[in-house]
Design a protein around this motif. Structure first.
Motif, short mmCIF file in Angstrom:
data_model
loop_
_atom_site.label_atom_id
_atom_site.label_comp_id
_atom_site.label_asym_id
_atom_site.label_seq_id
_atom_site.Cartn_x
_atom_site.Cartn_y
_atom_site.Cartn_z
N LEU A 1 0.86 -1.18 0.00
CA LEU A 1 0.00 0.00 0.00
C LEU A 1 0.90 1.24 0.00
CD1 LEU A 1 -2.61 -1.11 2.70
CD2 LEU A 1 -2.81 -1.30 0.21
N LEU A 2 0.54 2.24 -0.80
CA LEU A 2 1.39 3.42 -0.96
C LEU A 2 0.70 4.67 -0.42
CD1 LEU A 2 2.71 2.89 -4.61
CD2 LEU A 2 3.67 2.03 -2.47
N ARG A 3 1.48 5.54 0.19
CA ARG A 3 1.00 6.83 0.66
C ARG A 3 2.10 7.87 0.40
NH1 ARG A 3 -2.80 3.97 0.83
NH2 ARG A 3 -4.31 3.68 2.54
N SER A 4 1.71 9.15 0.39
CA SER A 4 2.67 10.25 0.24
C SER A 4 2.51 11.22 1.40
CB SER A 4 2.44 10.97 -1.09
OG SER A 4 3.34 12.06 -1.23
N ALA A 5 3.60 11.59 2.01
CA ALA A 5 3.54 12.50 3.15
C ALA A 5 3.20 13.91 2.67
CB ALA A 5 4.87 12.50 3.89
N LEU A 6 2.14 14.50 3.24
CA LEU A 6 1.74 15.86 2.89
C LEU A 6 2.51 16.90 3.70
CD1 LEU A 6 -2.12 15.31 2.69
CD2 LEU A 6 -0.51 15.50 0.78
N GLU A 7 3.10 16.47 4.79
CA GLU A 7 3.94 17.33 5.63
C GLU A 7 4.92 16.43 6.37
OE1 GLU A 7 1.74 18.25 9.62
OE2 GLU A 7 0.25 18.43 7.99
N ASP A 8 5.87 17.02 7.07
CA ASP A 8 6.81 16.23 7.86
C ASP A 8 6.05 15.49 8.96
OD1 ASP A 8 8.68 17.39 6.26
OD2 ASP A 8 9.73 18.48 7.85
N VAL A 9 6.28 14.19 9.07
CA VAL A 9 5.60 13.37 10.07
C VAL A 9 6.62 12.42 10.69
CG1 VAL A 9 3.69 11.78 10.55
CG2 VAL A 9 3.50 13.42 8.65
N GLU A 10 6.59 12.28 12.00
CA GLU A 10 7.46 11.31 12.67
C GLU A 10 6.68 10.03 12.94
OE1 GLU A 10 9.56 10.92 16.96
OE2 GLU A 10 10.22 12.66 15.77
N VAL A 11 7.23 8.90 12.50
CA VAL A 11 6.62 7.58 12.70
C VAL A 11 7.69 6.64 13.25
CG1 VAL A 11 5.46 5.61 11.64
CG2 VAL A 11 4.95 7.93 10.84
N ALA B 1 7.95 15.74 4.03
CA ALA B 1 6.87 16.04 3.09
C ALA B 1 7.30 15.69 1.67
CB ALA B 1 6.50 17.52 3.19
N GLY B 2 6.43 15.04 0.93
CA GLY B 2 6.73 14.66 -0.45
C GLY B 2 7.30 13.27 -0.61
N GLU B 3 7.73 12.65 0.49
CA GLU B 3 8.26 11.29 0.39
C GLU B 3 7.12 10.28 0.23
OE1 GLU B 3 12.44 11.51 2.94
OE2 GLU B 3 10.72 10.44 3.77
N THR B 4 7.31 9.35 -0.68
CA THR B 4 6.37 8.25 -0.82
C THR B 4 6.71 7.18 0.22
OG1 THR B 4 5.91 8.60 -3.16
CG2 THR B 4 5.56 6.38 -2.32
N VAL B 5 5.68 6.69 0.87
CA VAL B 5 5.84 5.65 1.89
C VAL B 5 5.22 4.37 1.37
CG1 VAL B 5 5.32 4.97 4.26
CG2 VAL B 5 5.75 7.39 3.72
N THR B 6 6.01 3.30 1.34
CA THR B 6 5.53 1.98 0.94
C THR B 6 5.27 1.16 2.19
OG1 THR B 6 6.68 1.98 -1.18
CG2 THR B 6 6.15 -0.16 -0.24
N VAL B 7 4.01 0.82 2.41
CA VAL B 7 3.63 -0.01 3.55
C VAL B 7 3.60 -1.46 3.07
CG1 VAL B 7 1.85 -0.55 5.23
CG2 VAL B 7 2.31 1.84 4.61
N SER B 8 4.54 -2.27 3.56
CA SER B 8 4.58 -3.68 3.18
C SER B 8 3.60 -4.45 4.06
CB SER B 8 5.99 -4.24 3.34
OG SER B 8 5.99 -5.64 3.07
N VAL B 9 2.44 -4.78 3.49
CA VAL B 9 1.43 -5.51 4.24
C VAL B 9 1.94 -6.88 4.65
CG1 VAL B 9 -0.88 -6.52 4.10
CG2 VAL B 9 -0.45 -4.25 3.15
N GLN B 10 2.63 -7.56 3.71
CA GLN B 10 3.09 -8.91 4.04
C GLN B 10 4.13 -8.89 5.16
OE1 GLN B 10 4.95 -10.65 0.53
NE2 GLN B 10 5.34 -8.60 -0.26
N ALA B 11 4.97 -7.88 5.21
CA ALA B 11 5.94 -7.78 6.30
C ALA B 11 5.23 -7.45 7.62
CB ALA B 11 7.00 -6.74 5.99
N ALA B 12 4.28 -6.50 7.58
CA ALA B 12 3.55 -6.13 8.79
C ALA B 12 2.74 -7.29 9.34
CB ALA B 12 2.64 -4.94 8.50
#
Length: 441
Positions: A327-337, A344-355
């Motif tokens: 699942l893919l998302r893009s950061a709209l602002e700086d976020v700490e996770v 902001a602007g970085e694409t985040v790839t959420v690996s469902v199978q790893a999670a």
């Protein structure tokens, strides 16, 4: 690589020796997707090795176009990203984490009706309209129809036996018939509908043929919208297409606005989305789920012996197989996770199978255990974009898989498991075909 299943435990996943674990992981060149080695039900060996390199659930990832974004592998971090409105689902903001044949350099915005590529408030408007149509009553009605469709497919399979491709005979037709029932596709039109579906999901077909078939499907759904306005039936598309009171109401020649506020183009797009979201994923879960149970005989015998395990088995297979990834998302602002700053602007790839294999959330995650309490997995996503049809998919699996193995108690693979062709060139994982055989009585 050949492997031998055991009676009660999963086929072991790839091991990573302690001596190979450095303190910091290098930035991987792309999301690992190759499953040609190791267990076909496990995440790619390179992804497993990567997530074992450190305890960081969020790490850098280089994307196919050179963009450097983030990869999320931990269960808690994945939930945090998927639930946070500061991460966008808009396609045009995303970068692809792996090279895909025919994919554009820059992704276009979501087509009309495709709510998966929208953010609030547009996404909220669509979702509220759709969520109200997935009622408990409709799900109960569909359950009895799923039982009928499954029995019909198994009857045809038994009559044609004693061998079959389980994908063609069972895994694909059952959810296709369910989608027809959900949308209200008339029986006389199902041949046309099924023909288009077969081309859309045929990996051997060229991209042009698949695009043409999908366009044909949208045209058909558009025709169906007008028909439902004139003569509504008890189905989801009729609910959405019901005309608002006033001039043109009920007259397909004078199409007035739908009471839902959706345009004909939006309704056609939503019909196409429901097809893509509800058919391909469920079909591959049924095929790959049958493959997993056939290679885990102890788990299969437990399912046969206890009908009450049908629901937990479906949930565990959803977790264990994780066919829809990533699942893919893009950061709209700086976020700490998880202690990592995502810019902001970085694409985040959420690996469902790893999670879904995170040992911090699921003990012994690489073991298939249908008695496990697997609720909380991310196979349907999480947050505002969590799958609308998840309850329907659960019912399809809980009905169809036990019925298959009850009808054919001696069902077995007709080829060695390592020769089963895997569906690796798609964002929905599964088997291309699943040759099976049984003894005729």
């Amino acid at each position: 690589m050949a492997y031998e299943p055991t009676a009660d435990s999963a086929i072991p996943g790839p091991a990573v020796p302690d001596s190979a674990v450095p303190e910091e992981a290098p930035v991987p060149p792309a999301l690992p997707t190759d499953r040609h080695t190791g267990c076909p039900f496990d995440p790619p060996a390179a992804l497993t090795a990567l997530t074992a390199l450190s305890d960081r659930p969020v790490r850098p990832l280089r994307y196919a176009d050179g963009h450097v974004g983030r990869l999320v592998t931990g269960h808690a971090a994945a939930r945090a990203v998927l639930a946070d409105p500061r991460f966008s689902s808009r396609y045009e903001l995303l970068h692809l984490p792996m090279a895909m044949e025919g994919a554009p350099g820059e992704l276009p915005p979501a087509p009309i009706g495709d709510i998966t590529g929208l953010d609030a408030p547009e996404h909220t408007r669509y979702r509220r309209l759709l969520a109200g149509r997935f009622t408990v009553r409709r799900m109960r009605q569909l359950t009895s129809r799923i039982e009928e469709f499954t029995a019909d497919c198994l009857d045809a399979m038994e009559q044609a036996g004693p061998t079959a491709d389980l994908v063609e005979a069972f895994a694909r037709p059952v959810p296709t018939l369910v989608i027809c029932e959900l949308l209200g596709v008339p029986y006389a039109d199902r041949g046309r509908f099924l023909g288009l579906v077969e081309v859309i999901f045929d990996q051997a077909a060229d991209a042009g043929a698949r695009d043409e078939a999908y366009a044909g499907l949208l045209r058909y759904v558009g025709e169906l919208v007008l028909a439902k306005r004139a003569e509504p039936t008890d189905d989801l598309l009729s609910d959405l297409a019901a005309p608002a009171p006033g001039p043109g109401s009920g007259d397909p020649a004078v199409p007035g606005p739908a009471a839902s506020g959706l345009s004909d183009e939006e309704l056609a797009g939503i019909g196409g989305l429901l097809l893509a979201a509800g058919l391909d994923t469920t079909a591959n879960m049924l095929g790959l789920g049958a493959f997993a149970l056939l290679t885990h005989p102890g788990q299969l015998e437990a399912l046969r012996a206890d009908p009450d395990l049908a629901g937990p088995a479906a949930e565990e297979l959803l977790r264990y197989l994780s066919v829809a990834d990533p699942l893919l998302r893009s950061a709209l602002e700086d976020v700490e996770v998880a202690g990592e700053l995502i810019r902001a602007g970085e694409t985040v790839t959420v690996s469902v199978q790893a999670a879904n294999r995170d040992p911090g959330r699921f003990p012994e995650p690489d073991r298939l255990d249908i008695r496990r309490r697997a609720t909380g997995h991310l196979s349907f996503g999480h947050g505002p974009h969590q799958c609308l049809g998840q309850q329907l998919a659960r019912v399809e699996m809980a009905v169809a898989l036990p019925a298959l193995f009850a009808r054919f108690p001696a069902l077995r693979l007709a080829v060695p498991p390592e020769e089963v062709p895997l569906r690796e060139r798609s964002s929905i994982y599964g088997v291309v075909s699943l040759p099976v055989a049984w003894e005729e009585e």
